[in-house]
Design a protein around this motif. Structure first.
Motif, short mmCIF file in Angstrom:
data_model
loop_
_atom_site.label_atom_id
_atom_site.label_comp_id
_atom_site.label_asym_id
_atom_site.label_seq_id
_atom_site.Cartn_x
_atom_site.Cartn_y
_atom_site.Cartn_z
N CYS A 1 0.81 -1.22 0.00
CA CYS A 1 0.00 0.00 0.00
C CYS A 1 0.84 1.27 0.00
CB CYS A 1 -0.93 0.01 1.23
SG CYS A 1 -2.20 -1.25 1.18
N LEU A 2 2.00 1.24 0.65
CA LEU A 2 2.80 2.46 0.81
C LEU A 2 3.17 3.11 -0.54
CD1 LEU A 2 4.20 4.48 2.64
CD2 LEU A 2 6.20 2.97 2.65
N PRO A 3 3.79 2.37 -1.47
CA PRO A 3 4.14 3.03 -2.75
C PRO A 3 2.91 3.43 -3.56
CG PRO A 3 4.61 0.67 -2.85
CD PRO A 3 4.29 0.98 -1.43
N LEU A 4 1.83 2.62 -3.47
CA LEU A 4 0.61 2.98 -4.19
C LEU A 4 0.03 4.28 -3.66
CD1 LEU A 4 -1.17 -0.49 -4.55
CD2 LEU A 4 0.38 0.65 -6.14
N PHE A 5 0.02 4.42 -2.33
CA PHE A 5 -0.50 5.66 -1.74
C PHE A 5 0.34 6.86 -2.16
CE2 PHE A 5 0.54 8.60 1.78
CZ PHE A 5 -0.60 9.39 1.70
N GLY B 1 0.68 11.87 -5.07
CA GLY B 1 1.38 12.72 -6.02
C GLY B 1 0.49 13.13 -7.20
N LEU B 2 -0.27 12.17 -7.74
CA LEU B 2 -1.17 12.47 -8.85
C LEU B 2 -2.27 13.45 -8.42
CD1 LEU B 2 -1.60 8.93 -10.46
CD2 LEU B 2 -0.14 10.81 -11.25
N LEU C 1 -6.53 10.76 -17.50
CA LEU C 1 -5.73 9.54 -17.39
C LEU C 1 -5.27 9.30 -15.96
CD1 LEU C 1 -4.18 7.16 -18.62
CD2 LEU C 1 -2.29 8.74 -19.10
N TYR C 2 -4.84 10.36 -15.30
CA TYR C 2 -4.33 10.22 -13.94
C TYR C 2 -5.46 10.00 -12.94
CZ TYR C 2 0.02 11.84 -16.02
OH TYR C 2 1.12 11.95 -16.79
N LEU C 3 -6.65 10.51 -13.25
CA LEU C 3 -7.80 10.26 -12.36
C LEU C 3 -8.15 8.78 -12.36
CD1 LEU C 3 -10.12 13.32 -13.20
CD2 LEU C 3 -8.56 13.02 -11.26
N TYR C 4 -8.15 8.16 -13.57
CA TYR C 4 -8.46 6.73 -13.64
C TYR C 4 -7.32 5.90 -13.04
CZ TYR C 4 -12.48 7.84 -16.52
OH TYR C 4 -13.69 8.34 -16.97
N THR C 5 -6.09 6.40 -13.15
CA THR C 5 -4.96 5.71 -12.52
C THR C 5 -5.13 5.72 -11.00
OG1 THR C 5 -3.49 6.41 -14.31
CG2 THR C 5 -2.45 5.68 -12.26
N GLN C 6 -5.58 6.86 -10.45
CA GLN C 6 -5.84 6.93 -9.01
C GLN C 6 -6.89 5.89 -8.61
OE1 GLN C 6 -6.36 10.79 -7.03
NE2 GLN C 6 -5.72 11.76 -8.95
N LEU D 1 -12.65 14.18 -5.92
CA LEU D 1 -12.14 12.82 -5.73
C LEU D 1 -11.30 12.77 -4.46
CD1 LEU D 1 -11.05 11.85 -9.36
CD2 LEU D 1 -13.28 11.57 -8.26
N TYR D 2 -11.48 11.71 -3.67
CA TYR D 2 -10.80 11.60 -2.36
C TYR D 2 -10.12 10.26 -2.21
CZ TYR D 2 -14.17 15.33 -1.99
OH TYR D 2 -14.90 16.46 -2.26
N PHE D 3 -9.59 9.74 -3.34
CA PHE D 3 -8.89 8.46 -3.29
C PHE D 3 -7.67 8.53 -2.37
CE2 PHE D 3 -10.82 7.90 -7.67
CZ PHE D 3 -11.71 6.91 -7.27
N GLU D 4 -6.99 9.70 -2.34
CA GLU D 4 -5.79 9.82 -1.51
C GLU D 4 -6.15 9.76 -0.03
OE1 GLU D 4 -7.39 13.66 -0.71
OE2 GLU D 4 -7.38 12.42 -2.50
N GLY D 5 -7.33 10.25 0.33
CA GLY D 5 -7.75 10.23 1.74
C GLY D 5 -8.00 8.82 2.24
N SER D 6 -8.76 8.04 1.46
CA SER D 6 -9.05 6.66 1.87
C SER D 6 -7.78 5.83 1.89
CB SER D 6 -10.08 6.03 0.93
OG SER D 6 -9.60 6.01 -0.41
N SER D 7 -6.88 6.04 0.92
CA SER D 7 -5.63 5.28 0.87
C SER D 7 -4.70 5.62 2.02
CB SER D 7 -4.90 5.55 -0.46
OG SER D 7 -5.70 5.18 -1.55
#
Length: 732
Positions: free
Chosen positions: A90-94, A99-100, A109-114, A176-182
């Protein structure tokens, strides 16, 4: 009444343990339940006629956990590796997601990558939290698992809808709050991994203590010597022990005499003279002589295994750090769910329709996402551990930070802790001029013994011998008078080194006035006499010198109102002398390990206890104390049992360790305060409490921004620990 010890896997917090206790205690036939989330162990007392071990295990597994009859080293290792794999996945993915989010917030593209990366974190890294939250329906208790699942799932699902169906949201409300949950899942996994490492170390300390007994024993059976496995030794059998060997089991000497090193039990650095009728403890070493010992206890009943049981009991009493978060979660989680549903209902009937009702309801769940709460403890702990390591203070058990605030007494072992644990020559009185070759003769005779005093005299003689001269003279007819000293001849003349009793026995020392003068002059020292050709040559004072920084450490604690106490297995005279030198009023002498454990328990009734030790005999006390600090120069068992390992030689590191823990604890409390204050204020705002009067409605995107801001404030505050500096005794 029967008892079963179990290893339980899958517990993430104290609420998990409390749920098992509450539900299992309701079962017929279960008398008492003790479960600890940190050690992963449970002890259940039950009536075999009414409930079986198998049913107890099945019940625990029905609550969503795994239970095993025996604590396996492999199981501990697997659990640690599994948590490590999830965290390091999880650490490198987060980091990529973060960063994105920061640098490419609107690139499709980066939104779907997130989304893809966050999905892995949410459902692979967070799988354990979903499983733990599922136990709610069986244990009927809400814990940190459910709080994490609700908050991260709300942020993740809202982000998914906003990404895949943006038309459902007004442009001003999409976010989008993918970084928060991660972030929450990654950092809570870090805390779980640290706890698992501490759990593994606590198990290793128990195994190391049990391994002090030899694996095999030599017995006298039917007129012959035989060697058997330790488990095959029966009570009342006769064991044979030669010089340098371990005594296999607790027993009584029936033949022979020897000086026995029981430092792993008593902590006394000098071997004790044992003879027929004296009791001995398994694992002790016969320094010299020869013994026949009648075995009085089996391995499972021996003092060492009694210490193992006490050690496990002490470990199971330590509460996990972050229990405040779990206690609040039991109230907070149902309240958040209720408030989210209430917000949905109120907005449907009195608001602007389903869209705004849904957005307000989701805003409540997003704002309650425990990002700051999940970061509050682990980020401070990680920073404190890193800062301590740079100062030579290894914090092995993060829970100790929570207990630092209650410390009112510092209890110190004597030998090897307050003192160096190695004898040295501190005083010499010459009765007459040393004869030619004196130090060569002293070196020659003392080299025949492995006694600690002989080793000190050997070092002293080597220091005195001039470079280029003969290193040692070979003694003729050496004799070892057990408990008294040594004698040998050089050139036909007798050379004697020993205590007062040996000199009187040899007729060398009989002047009462001289004896009284020497007693006063060498008060507090172990006095060794050296004679040659029937005349006294010198009296040598031997002592265990103070460890560097001892006085500065004591000054620090006294200025802060923390009472210093000496707790030692050494003789009363030796401990009293040290206490007077250091101006310590309270001390305990001649204390066995299980009694050290008892004394620490009694002292804890008066307030929090910090214990500092280095020996095997200190393991129980290190575990029982609110804060246990082991020295890196000590035994492996002490190092494993301590909450903190002090890598530096100076004892000022003890006071610095307490300072650092107190600073980190204040930091954690500040983080938790800000995290809960954030939720307390902004959840009602997200629900629309201000809308009827001020027209203020917190949109989900602003809820996410507020959530991120709270996390930033917590991280920034935690990083202050990295700049911590010890105030020392002068800063009191």
């Amino acid at each position: 009444m029967d008892r079963i010890k179990l290893r339980i896997e899958g517990m993430h917090c104290s609420a998990c343990a409390e749920g098992i206790i509450a539900n299992l205690s309701k079962e017929s036939g279960v008398l008492d339940v003790s479960v600890n989330a940190i050690t992963g162990k449970g002890r259940i007392q039950y009536e075999e006629e009414r409930i079986t071990q198998e049913r107890i295990i099945r019940l625990i597994e029905s609550y969503g956990f795994k239970a095993f009859k025996e604590s396996s080293r492999d199981q501990e290792e697997r659990e640690l590796q599994e948590l490590g794999r999830r965290f390091f996945l999880c650490l490198p993915l987060f980091l990529v997601i973060f960063g994105l989010h920061m640098f490419f917030p609107h690139e499709p593209l980066y939104l779907y990558t997130q989304f893809l990366l966050a999905s892995v974190v949410q459902f692979v890294g967070g799988a354990g939290f979903y499983k733990g939250a599922g136990g709610l329906w069986r244990t009927k208790s809400a814990d940190m698992n459910l709080l994490i699942v609700i908050g991260t799932s709300a942020a993740y699902l809202y982000s998914c809808i906003a990404l895949w169906a943006p038309s459902l949201f007004p442009n001003t409300q999409m976010g989008l709050y993918f970084e928060g949950s991660s972030a929450v899942i990654t950092f809570v996994l870090l805390g779980e991994w640290l706890k698992a490492r501490a759990k593994k170390r606590s198990g290793e300390s128990v195994r190391a203590l049990a391994s002090l007994l030899p694996q095999r024993a030599r017995l006298w059976r039917e007129g012959a010597e035989v060697e058997v496995e330790l488990s095959e030794v029966g009570v009342n059998e006769i064991s044979l022990v030669r010089a340098g060997e371990k005594i296999p089991l607790d027993g009584e000497i029936v033949e022979g005499e020897a000086e026995v090193d029981s430092s792993h039990i008593s902590g006394e650095y000098l071997p004790v003279h044992k003879k027929v009728g004296d009791g001995v403890v398994g694992g002790s070493i016969a320094v010299n002589g020869y013994l026949k010992v009648r075995v009085l206890k089996s391995a499972q009943e021996s003092l060492l295994y009694e210490m193992v049981d006490l050690l496990e009991e002490a470990q199971s009493q330590k509460p996990p750090i972050g229990k405040l978060a779990d206690q609040i979660a039991s109230i907070f989680v149902p309240a958040v769910i209720f408030l989210s549903l209430l917000t949905l209902g109120v907005w449907i009937f009195w608001g602007d329709g389903y869209e705004h009702a849904f957005l307000a309801s989701v805003a409540v769940l997003i704002i309650s996402c425990p990002c700051a709460l999940g970061l509050a403890t682990p980020i401070s702990i990680v920073t404190a551990i890193s800062r301590g390591a740079r100062e030579g203070i290894l914090i092995k058990n993060p829970d100790v930070i929570e207990r630092a605030v209650v410390i009112s007494k510092v209890v110190l072992d004597k030998t090897g802790t307050l003192t160096q644990g190695m004898l040295s020559i501190s005083k010499v009185r010459w009765m007459r001029e040393a004869p030619e070759g004196f130090f060569e003769m002293l070196l020659g005779i003392e080299s025949t013994s492995a006694h600690p005093i002989s080793l000190a005299l050997t070092r002293y003689a080597k220091e005195q011998i001039k470079e280029g001269s003969e290193a040692a003279l070979i003694p003729e007819s050496p004799q070892n008078f057990i408990g008294l000293g040594l004698a040998a001849k050089f050139g036909g003349e007798e050379f004697v080194v020993g205590n007062k009793r040996l000199m009187i026995q040899k007729g060398i020392l009989s002047d009462e006035a001289l004896l009284e003068s020497l007693r006063e002059e060498f008060l507090g020292l172990s006095t060794i006499y050296v004679a040659y050709q029937g005349e006294m040559i010198a009296a040598i004072g031997v002592e265990d010198s103070l460890r560097q920084g001892a006085r500065e450490m004591l000054e620090f604690f006294k200025k802060r109102g923390i009472e210093p106490v000496i707790l030692s297995g050494d003789s009363k005279e030796a401990v009293l002398d040290l206490a007077q030198r250091l101006e310590i009023e309270r001390f305990y002498a001649e204390v066995l390990p299980k009694d050290k454990h008892r004394v620490i328990k009694e002292l804890k009734e008066e307030g929090g206890v910090l214990f500092v030790g280095d020996g095997v005999n200190d393991a129980l006390a290190l575990e029982e104390a609110d804060m246990g600090i082991a020295l890196s120069s000590g035994t492996a068992i002490a190092q494993e049992s301590g909450d903190i390992l002090l890598m530096k030689e100076e004892l000022t590191g003890v006071s610095e360790a307490l300072e650092l823990c107190l600073f980190a604890l204040r930091n954690i409390k500040q983080n938790l305060f800000f995290a809960y204050l954030y939720n307390t204020i902004l959840i009602p705002v997200a629900a629309g409490a201000l809308y009827p009067w001020f027209g203020i409605l917190l949109q989900p995107s602003f809820a996410g921004a507020a959530m991120a801001l709270s996390s930033v404030s917590v991280v920034s505050n935690a990083l202050r620990i990295g700049r911590w500096k010890s105030q020392g005794a002068l800063g009191a």
